[in-house]
Design a protein around this motif. Sequence first.
Motif, PDB file in Angstrom:
ATOM      1  N   ALA A  76     -83.556 -31.498  31.971  1.00 30.53           N
ATOM      2  CA  ALA A  76     -83.536 -30.591  30.813  1.00 30.53           C
ATOM      3  C   ALA A  76     -82.651 -29.384  31.104  1.00 30.53           C
ATOM      4  CB  ALA A  76     -84.953 -30.141  30.493  1.00 30.53           C
ATOM      5  N   GLN A  77     -81.942 -28.929  30.076  1.00 29.14           N
ATOM      6  CA  GLN A  77     -81.156 -27.708  30.219  1.00 29.14           C
ATOM      7  C   GLN A  77     -82.061 -26.485  30.123  1.00 29.14           C
ATOM      8  OE1 GLN A  77     -80.313 -30.198  27.971  1.00 29.14           O
ATOM      9  NE2 GLN A  77     -78.111 -30.228  27.611  1.00 29.14           N
ATOM     10  N   PRO A  78     -81.774 -25.423  30.894  1.00 36.65           N
ATOM     11  CA  PRO A  78     -82.558 -24.193  30.812  1.00 36.65           C
ATOM     12  C   PRO A  78     -82.259 -23.439  29.523  1.00 36.65           C
ATOM     13  CG  PRO A  78     -80.710 -23.882  32.294  1.00 36.65           C
ATOM     14  CD  PRO A  78     -80.704 -25.336  31.912  1.00 36.65           C
ATOM     15  N   TYR A  79     -83.173 -22.565  29.121  1.00 40.47           N
ATOM     16  CA  TYR A  79     -83.020 -21.831  27.861  1.00 40.47           C
ATOM     17  C   TYR A  79     -81.798 -20.921  27.865  1.00 40.47           C
ATOM     18  CZ  TYR A  79     -84.032 -18.751  23.935  1.00 40.47           C
ATOM     19  OH  TYR A  79     -83.942 -18.045  22.770  1.00 40.47           O
ATOM     20  N   ASP A  80     -81.434 -20.353  29.006  1.00 44.70           N
ATOM     21  CA  ASP A  80     -80.278 -19.443  29.037  1.00 44.70           C
ATOM     22  C   ASP A  80     -78.959 -20.187  28.774  1.00 44.70           C
ATOM     23  OD1 ASP A  80     -79.828 -20.776  31.408  1.00 44.70           O
ATOM     24  OD2 ASP A  80     -80.279 -19.080  32.710  1.00 44.70           O
ATOM     25  N   LYS A 108     -89.809 -21.626  19.054  1.00 43.63           N
ATOM     26  CA  LYS A 108     -91.029 -21.128  19.712  1.00 43.63           C
ATOM     27  C   LYS A 108     -91.451 -22.037  20.866  1.00 43.63           C
ATOM     28  CE  LYS A 108     -92.795 -18.887  15.526  1.00 43.63           C
ATOM     29  NZ  LYS A 108     -93.905 -18.820  14.530  1.00 43.63           N
ATOM     30  N   PHE A 109     -90.744 -23.141  21.002  1.00 37.90           N
ATOM     31  CA  PHE A 109     -91.010 -24.133  22.041  1.00 37.90           C
ATOM     32  C   PHE A 109     -89.837 -24.079  23.011  1.00 37.90           C
ATOM     33  CE2 PHE A 109     -90.745 -28.861  23.112  1.00 37.90           C
ATOM     34  CZ  PHE A 109     -91.796 -28.829  24.012  1.00 37.90           C
ATOM     35  N   PHE A 110     -90.081 -23.597  24.225  1.00 39.66           N
ATOM     36  CA  PHE A 110     -88.998 -23.337  25.167  1.00 39.66           C
ATOM     37  C   PHE A 110     -89.043 -24.301  26.359  1.00 39.66           C
ATOM     38  CE2 PHE A 110     -90.021 -19.377  22.957  1.00 39.66           C
ATOM     39  CZ  PHE A 110     -88.768 -19.054  22.438  1.00 39.66           C
ATOM     40  N   PRO A 111     -87.926 -24.447  27.074  1.00 37.09           N
ATOM     41  CA  PRO A 111     -87.900 -25.367  28.220  1.00 37.09           C
ATOM     42  C   PRO A 111     -89.024 -25.132  29.229  1.00 37.09           C
ATOM     43  CG  PRO A 111     -85.672 -24.749  27.662  1.00 37.09           C
ATOM     44  CD  PRO A 111     -86.572 -23.930  26.771  1.00 37.09           C
ATOM     45  N   LYS A 112     -89.461 -23.895  29.375  1.00 35.70           N
ATOM     46  CA  LYS A 112     -90.577 -23.616  30.299  1.00 35.70           C
ATOM     47  C   LYS A 112     -91.882 -24.258  29.821  1.00 35.70           C
ATOM     48  CE  LYS A 112     -91.716 -19.142  28.154  1.00 35.70           C
ATOM     49  NZ  LYS A 112     -93.007 -19.565  27.583  1.00 35.70           N
ATOM     50  N   ASP A 113     -91.917 -24.645  28.536  1.00 43.68           N
ATOM     51  CA  ASP A 113     -93.118 -25.262  27.964  1.00 43.68           C
ATOM     52  C   ASP A 113     -93.085 -26.791  28.003  1.00 43.68           C
ATOM     53  OD1 ASP A 113     -93.929 -22.645  27.147  1.00 43.68           O
ATOM     54  OD2 ASP A 113     -92.662 -22.830  25.358  1.00 43.68           O
ATOM     55  N   PHE A 114     -91.924 -27.355  28.360  1.00 44.76           N
ATOM     56  CA  PHE A 114     -91.761 -28.809  28.259  1.00 44.76           C
ATOM     57  C   PHE A 114     -92.783 -29.578  29.098  1.00 44.76           C
ATOM     58  CE2 PHE A 114     -86.912 -28.678  27.152  1.00 44.76           C
ATOM     59  CZ  PHE A 114     -87.215 -28.020  25.977  1.00 44.76           C
ATOM     60  N   ASN A 115     -92.946 -29.173  30.368  1.00 46.91           N
ATOM     61  CA  ASN A 115     -93.844 -29.915  31.262  1.00 46.91           C
ATOM     62  C   ASN A 115     -95.274 -29.945  30.723  1.00 46.91           C
ATOM     63  OD1 ASN A 115     -91.601 -30.178  32.834  1.00 46.91           O
ATOM     64  ND2 ASN A 115     -92.421 -29.130  34.639  1.00 46.91           N
ATOM     65  N   ASP A 116     -95.762 -28.795  30.287  1.00 45.91           N
ATOM     66  CA  ASP A 116     -97.135 -28.725  29.758  1.00 45.91           C
ATOM     67  C   ASP A 116     -97.276 -29.612  28.526  1.00 45.91           C
ATOM     68  OD1 ASP A 116     -97.931 -26.989  31.732  1.00 45.91           O
ATOM     69  OD2 ASP A 116     -97.653 -25.179  30.516  1.00 45.91           O
ATOM     70  N   TYR A 117     -96.263 -29.607  27.682  1.00 50.06           N
ATOM     71  CA  TYR A 117     -96.337 -30.418  26.465  1.00 50.06           C
ATOM     72  C   TYR A 117     -96.330 -31.910  26.796  1.00 50.06           C
ATOM     73  CZ  TYR A 117     -95.306 -32.329  21.861  1.00 50.06           C
ATOM     74  OH  TYR A 117     -95.354 -33.056  20.694  1.00 50.06           O
TER      75      TYR A 117
END
Length: 335
Positions: free
Chosen positions: A268-272, A292-301
């Motif tokens: 996955a590409q980072p948000y920046d 409202k859904f960011f790459p840092k949230d991908f794993n949890d989702y």
Amino acid sequence: MDINQEITQIKHITTQKLSEKRKFANSDDDSEVDVKRTKLQPAEDTLPKTATKVATESNTTFTNVNAGTKNTSIKINAHQSPKKRIQLTSPLNTEQNQVKEKFIYGNYNKYYGYRNKESKYQDIRLEVFATQSEMFKNKQMLDIGCNSGLVTMEVAKLFAVKSIVGLDIDRSLINQANKMLLRQKKILPMENEARRLHKFPYNVSFVHGNYVLRDDVLLEIEHEQFDIILCLSITKWIHLNFGDAGLKQAFRRMYLQLRNGGKLILEAQPYDNYGRRKKMTETINTNFKAMKFFPKDFNDYLLSADVGFESFELMGIPENCIKGFKRPIQIFHKK
């Protein structure tokens, strides 16, 4: 006829000829003015078909209707040089805008050459895959956003997969991939072991299509068909073009298409990395602002009940990769 009458007649003829010459000269002047005026003010029937003319006394405005849903007006001074006016109204300007929007899905036609400058002949991510090469053996795979198919074909060739399907939203890239695949087949004899055993290049196929479905309802007819799905550097483009909902749907679809024990290999590409592309289209800009859904949230989702993956692990990070491409490659396991 006396001499006086003759002189009078000659004067009359001379005056008449001079009058005609002046009239002709004036006519030429008018024509010259008309020519100049034509150069400065294009005739209505010569206007670009893609523009609507709105005339004023000294200026002309062209409303460009090829600029998407938002019309853009170009004001043209009637006293500008023809070259300047041509530059303003030329379809080339529209073409340049289209070029800027050409790769809105990350479908760069020289993507691999740009990414792998320091490794001319092989994508560096394959070195990460090689650390777990047994995982690929005799597996059925899907490569989402395969671009021109370089990684798809190398995986099929190096890791003895049973089959791999490369999917991309850009038809021209799929055409390139199929041509490359055909060349690989042509160098082999008609009767060969690879064909008989369905080995490379006969274990590869390419399909044109959009992985994001028109409606979530279509997820209900998905079925398990792959052992491994590759999702490499494509999340940003799904996210920007189809929003939070589109990316979440894509993640759920990946899970549903995997068999029990299947694996999602995610880079996955980072948000920046998003911001530089946010103004490519109005849709992308709207989705970026609403995110409202960011790459840092991908794993949890991906591990949540909404999707269902059981666990994940870090597969590796490509070494010797140019800045911006050193992204973690993760494996998500389906129970």
